[in-house]
Design a protein around this motif. Sequence first.
Motif, PDB file in Angstrom:
ATOM      1  N   MET A   1       0.831  -1.200   0.000  1.00  0.00           N
ATOM      2  CA  MET A   1       0.000   0.000   0.000  1.00  0.00           C
ATOM      3  C   MET A   1       0.868   1.253   0.000  1.00  0.00           C
ATOM      4  O   MET A   1       1.932   1.275   0.611  1.00  0.00           O
ATOM      5  CB  MET A   1      -0.918   0.014   1.231  1.00  0.00           C
ATOM      6  N   GLY A   2       0.362   2.311  -0.624  1.00  0.00           N
ATOM      7  CA  GLY A   2       1.107   3.559  -0.674  1.00  0.00           C
ATOM      8  C   GLY A   2       0.410   4.653   0.100  1.00  0.00           C
ATOM      9  O   GLY A   2      -0.059   4.447   1.219  1.00  0.00           O
ATOM     10  N   GLN A   3       0.320   5.831  -0.498  1.00  0.00           N
ATOM     11  CA  GLN A   3      -0.336   6.972   0.136  1.00  0.00           C
ATOM     12  C   GLN A   3      -1.532   7.403  -0.710  1.00  0.00           C
ATOM     13  O   GLN A   3      -1.537   7.242  -1.934  1.00  0.00           O
ATOM     14  CB  GLN A   3       0.650   8.131   0.269  1.00  0.00           C
ATOM     15  N   ILE A   4      -2.543   7.947  -0.038  1.00  0.00           N
ATOM     16  CA  ILE A   4      -3.725   8.427  -0.748  1.00  0.00           C
ATOM     17  C   ILE A   4      -4.044   9.850  -0.290  1.00  0.00           C
ATOM     18  O   ILE A   4      -3.667  10.272   0.802  1.00  0.00           O
ATOM     19  CB  ILE A   4      -4.951   7.522  -0.528  1.00  0.00           C
ATOM     20  N   LYS A   5      -4.756  10.572  -1.147  1.00  0.00           N
ATOM     21  CA  LYS A   5      -5.077  11.966  -0.847  1.00  0.00           C
ATOM     22  C   LYS A   5      -6.196  12.038   0.195  1.00  0.00           C
ATOM     23  O   LYS A   5      -7.244  11.400   0.055  1.00  0.00           O
ATOM     24  CB  LYS A   5      -5.500  12.705  -2.116  1.00  0.00           C
ATOM     25  N   CYS A   6      -5.957  12.817   1.234  1.00  0.00           N
ATOM     26  CA  CYS A   6      -6.906  12.933   2.349  1.00  0.00           C
ATOM     27  C   CYS A   6      -6.941  14.373   2.853  1.00  0.00           C
ATOM     28  O   CYS A   6      -6.105  15.197   2.486  1.00  0.00           O
ATOM     29  CB  CYS A   6      -6.503  12.027   3.513  1.00  0.00           C
ATOM     30  N   ASP A   7      -7.904  14.651   3.714  1.00  0.00           N
ATOM     31  CA  ASP A   7      -7.939  15.911   4.448  1.00  0.00           C
ATOM     32  C   ASP A   7      -8.761  15.691   5.709  1.00  0.00           C
ATOM     33  O   ASP A   7      -9.986  15.682   5.679  1.00  0.00           O
ATOM     34  CB  ASP A   7      -8.554  17.042   3.614  1.00  0.00           C
ATOM     35  N   LEU A   8      -8.055  15.497   6.819  1.00  0.00           N
ATOM     36  CA  LEU A   8      -8.719  15.185   8.085  1.00  0.00           C
ATOM     37  C   LEU A   8      -8.913  16.411   8.974  1.00  0.00           C
ATOM     38  O   LEU A   8      -9.101  16.274  10.188  1.00  0.00           O
ATOM     39  CB  LEU A   8      -7.912  14.120   8.840  1.00  0.00           C
ATOM     40  N   HIS A   9      -8.903  17.602   8.356  1.00  0.00           N
ATOM     41  CA  HIS A   9      -9.046  18.813   9.178  1.00  0.00           C
ATOM     42  C   HIS A   9      -9.588  19.953   8.315  1.00  0.00           C
ATOM     43  O   HIS A   9      -8.845  20.843   7.898  1.00  0.00           O
ATOM     44  CB  HIS A   9      -7.684  19.174   9.773  1.00  0.00           C
ATOM     45  N   ILE A  36     -12.048  12.295   4.291  1.00  0.00           N
ATOM     46  CA  ILE A  36     -12.165  13.667   4.783  1.00  0.00           C
ATOM     47  C   ILE A  36     -12.811  13.672   6.167  1.00  0.00           C
ATOM     48  O   ILE A  36     -13.575  12.760   6.509  1.00  0.00           O
ATOM     49  CB  ILE A  36     -12.999  14.542   3.814  1.00  0.00           C
ATOM     50  N   SER A  37     -12.470  14.664   6.959  1.00  0.00           N
ATOM     51  CA  SER A  37     -13.149  14.902   8.229  1.00  0.00           C
ATOM     52  C   SER A  37     -13.514  16.375   8.292  1.00  0.00           C
ATOM     53  O   SER A  37     -12.645  17.247   8.236  1.00  0.00           O
ATOM     54  CB  SER A  37     -12.258  14.530   9.424  1.00  0.00           C
ATOM     55  N   LEU A  38     -14.810  16.648   8.352  1.00  0.00           N
ATOM     56  CA  LEU A  38     -15.316  18.010   8.504  1.00  0.00           C
ATOM     57  C   LEU A  38     -15.474  18.264   9.993  1.00  0.00           C
ATOM     58  O   LEU A  38     -16.155  17.502  10.689  1.00  0.00           O
ATOM     59  CB  LEU A  38     -16.658  18.165   7.786  1.00  0.00           C
ATOM     60  N   ILE A  39     -14.852  19.311  10.492  1.00  0.00           N
ATOM     61  CA  ILE A  39     -14.835  19.491  11.946  1.00  0.00           C
ATOM     62  C   ILE A  39     -15.270  20.890  12.368  1.00  0.00           C
ATOM     63  O   ILE A  39     -15.328  21.824  11.575  1.00  0.00           O
ATOM     64  CB  ILE A  39     -13.437  19.187  12.528  1.00  0.00           C
ATOM     65  N   GLU A  40     -15.569  20.987  13.660  1.00  0.00           N
ATOM     66  CA  GLU A  40     -15.865  22.256  14.336  1.00  0.00           C
ATOM     67  C   GLU A  40     -14.953  22.364  15.547  1.00  0.00           C
ATOM     68  O   GLU A  40     -14.433  21.369  16.045  1.00  0.00           O
ATOM     69  CB  GLU A  40     -17.299  22.289  14.853  1.00  0.00           C
ATOM     70  N   LYS A  69     -14.462   8.221   2.166  1.00  0.00           N
ATOM     71  CA  LYS A  69     -14.767   7.950   3.568  1.00  0.00           C
ATOM     72  C   LYS A  69     -14.865   9.260   4.344  1.00  0.00           C
ATOM     73  O   LYS A  69     -14.071  10.185   4.136  1.00  0.00           O
ATOM     74  CB  LYS A  69     -13.654   7.076   4.171  1.00  0.00           C
ATOM     75  N   ILE A  70     -15.857   9.347   5.239  1.00  0.00           N
ATOM     76  CA  ILE A  70     -16.021  10.524   6.105  1.00  0.00           C
ATOM     77  C   ILE A  70     -15.791  10.088   7.546  1.00  0.00           C
ATOM     78  O   ILE A  70     -16.510   9.227   8.068  1.00  0.00           O
ATOM     79  CB  ILE A  70     -17.423  11.153   5.953  1.00  0.00           C
ATOM     80  N   VAL A  71     -14.798  10.679   8.178  1.00  0.00           N
ATOM     81  CA  VAL A  71     -14.402  10.297   9.536  1.00  0.00           C
ATOM     82  C   VAL A  71     -14.906  11.337  10.537  1.00  0.00           C
ATOM     83  O   VAL A  71     -14.699  12.536  10.353  1.00  0.00           O
ATOM     84  CB  VAL A  71     -12.864  10.178   9.638  1.00  0.00           C
ATOM     85  N   ALA A  72     -15.567  10.872  11.587  1.00  0.00           N
ATOM     86  CA  ALA A  72     -16.051  11.783  12.631  1.00  0.00           C
ATOM     87  C   ALA A  72     -14.870  12.426  13.346  1.00  0.00           C
ATOM     88  O   ALA A  72     -13.938  11.743  13.767  1.00  0.00           O
ATOM     89  CB  ALA A  72     -16.925  11.026  13.633  1.00  0.00           C
ATOM     90  N   PHE A 312      -6.089  32.992  -2.078  1.00  0.00           N
ATOM     91  CA  PHE A 312      -6.251  31.717  -2.768  1.00  0.00           C
ATOM     92  C   PHE A 312      -7.606  31.106  -2.438  1.00  0.00           C
ATOM     93  O   PHE A 312      -8.230  31.448  -1.424  1.00  0.00           O
ATOM     94  CB  PHE A 312      -5.126  30.746  -2.394  1.00  0.00           C
ATOM     95  N   THR A 313      -8.047  30.219  -3.282  1.00  0.00           N
ATOM     96  CA  THR A 313      -9.298  29.495  -3.058  1.00  0.00           C
ATOM     97  C   THR A 313      -8.965  28.127  -2.482  1.00  0.00           C
ATOM     98  O   THR A 313      -8.362  27.293  -3.170  1.00  0.00           O
ATOM     99  CB  THR A 313     -10.081  29.317  -4.373  1.00  0.00           C
ATOM    100  N   PRO A 314      -9.294  27.871  -1.216  1.00  0.00           N
ATOM    101  CA  PRO A 314      -8.931  26.587  -0.601  1.00  0.00           C
ATOM    102  C   PRO A 314      -9.753  25.438  -1.162  1.00  0.00           C
ATOM    103  O   PRO A 314     -10.901  25.612  -1.549  1.00  0.00           O
ATOM    104  CB  PRO A 314      -9.265  26.819   0.883  1.00  0.00           C
ATOM    105  N   LYS A 315      -9.130  24.280  -1.206  1.00  0.00           N
ATOM    106  CA  LYS A 315      -9.863  23.074  -1.581  1.00  0.00           C
ATOM    107  C   LYS A 315      -9.315  21.916  -0.762  1.00  0.00           C
ATOM    108  O   LYS A 315      -8.113  21.874  -0.448  1.00  0.00           O
ATOM    109  CB  LYS A 315      -9.758  22.797  -3.077  1.00  0.00           C
ATOM    110  N   PRO A 316     -10.159  20.987  -0.384  1.00  0.00           N
ATOM    111  CA  PRO A 316      -9.712  19.862   0.447  1.00  0.00           C
ATOM    112  C   PRO A 316      -8.570  19.095  -0.206  1.00  0.00           C
ATOM    113  O   PRO A 316      -8.530  18.908  -1.426  1.00  0.00           O
ATOM    114  CB  PRO A 316     -10.968  18.985   0.550  1.00  0.00           C
ATOM    115  N   GLY A 317      -7.624  18.682   0.639  1.00  0.00           N
ATOM    116  CA  GLY A 317      -6.531  17.843   0.163  1.00  0.00           C
ATOM    117  C   GLY A 317      -5.433  18.569  -0.581  1.00  0.00           C
ATOM    118  O   GLY A 317      -4.575  17.928  -1.199  1.00  0.00           O
TER     119      GLY A 317
END
Length: 351
Positions: A1-9, A36-40, A69-72, A312-317
């Motif tokens: 396995m390698g690496q995958i694009k994510c955004d946990l914050h 991804i993880s959408l947080i407050e 996948k969506i992580v709490a 800039f315009t932010p985008k996940p990952g």
Amino acid sequence: MGQIKCDLHYHMDNHINIGDVKRILTLAQDNNVKVISLIEYDNYNLYKPNGVLNVLQSSGELNKIYSGKIVAGCEIKCVANCIPVKKGDFNFNNYTIHILLYDFNVEKMGSFKFFDNNLKIKNFKKDVKNFLKTLKKIKLELPSKKYFKENLNIFEQFYCFINENENRKLEFQKVLGSFNNFSAFKKELFENPNSKLFFKPSYVPYLTDVMEFARKIDAKIYIAHPCYTNSGFSVNEYLDALMNIKTDFAFPFDGIEITHYLNSVNDTKLLHDYAVSHNLEEIGGTDYKCLFSEQNPNGNMSLVNNNGQQIFTPKPGFLIKQFYETGNGELLIDEKFVNKLKDFRYKFEEF
């Protein structure tokens, strides 16, 4: 396995609505973000059984919008405590820090006393009273108790009070100094234990309170953005201090967040090396904020670098500073680690 694009914050504070959640998840899908993880801050509204994500899941829209996948997750502000201090060492106790919690049981999360609305109201009233008492030391014009509105940050409201009137602002600057922004004002005057105006709000838990609760609900605990918690911290000393905290847990933290949109390549390498040498898990997030509004229809953010302020315009990952430095802004995480994280959708099916 390698690496995958994510955004946990990815922050959704004050944007807990179907429209904005769909926009961010669509951006994540378009940018090939697999997790991804959408947080407050200090809350988890999105992941509650009646929250936006569950509503989208129940209607069948969620899987059409986002296939990953969506992580709490949530980010909790807390006050450092129980950190041993040797003579001559920097004392991190009583500084405000940030902790990330993931993979928690949503139903059990609601039992955290600092999330209780009645307690929040009670603590707010107590904090206003004590805050004004603390401020009397500066012997300047102060707002009345009625000036402070519930559910709004006390420090931010005081900052607004100062800046409402130019003469008042000048008088305060003579005593407190000049601050370019609210963040610096709050950190230097009220979150700095060495300041005469240091103030710990009742609604902010101690770090050990958060850690103890997190273990009870089987949440994973990570140190958030170590390079951008406090500009006065030495990163390695800060991490060492937290790893030596006095608790009943042999391993107080599961890992650290090694990426951040403000991180330089060297920042990320420093954190990666620390995580490897201390057998800590590495998580990755941008820490972008959802900022869509009529005045800011693209949700733009800004970054200050050698070329001045860049909009800039932010985008996940996608890590903007890393992109400027290397031409590659992809936020990649070890796939083997990411596979261990649960998708909140399966959790709801279990209840």
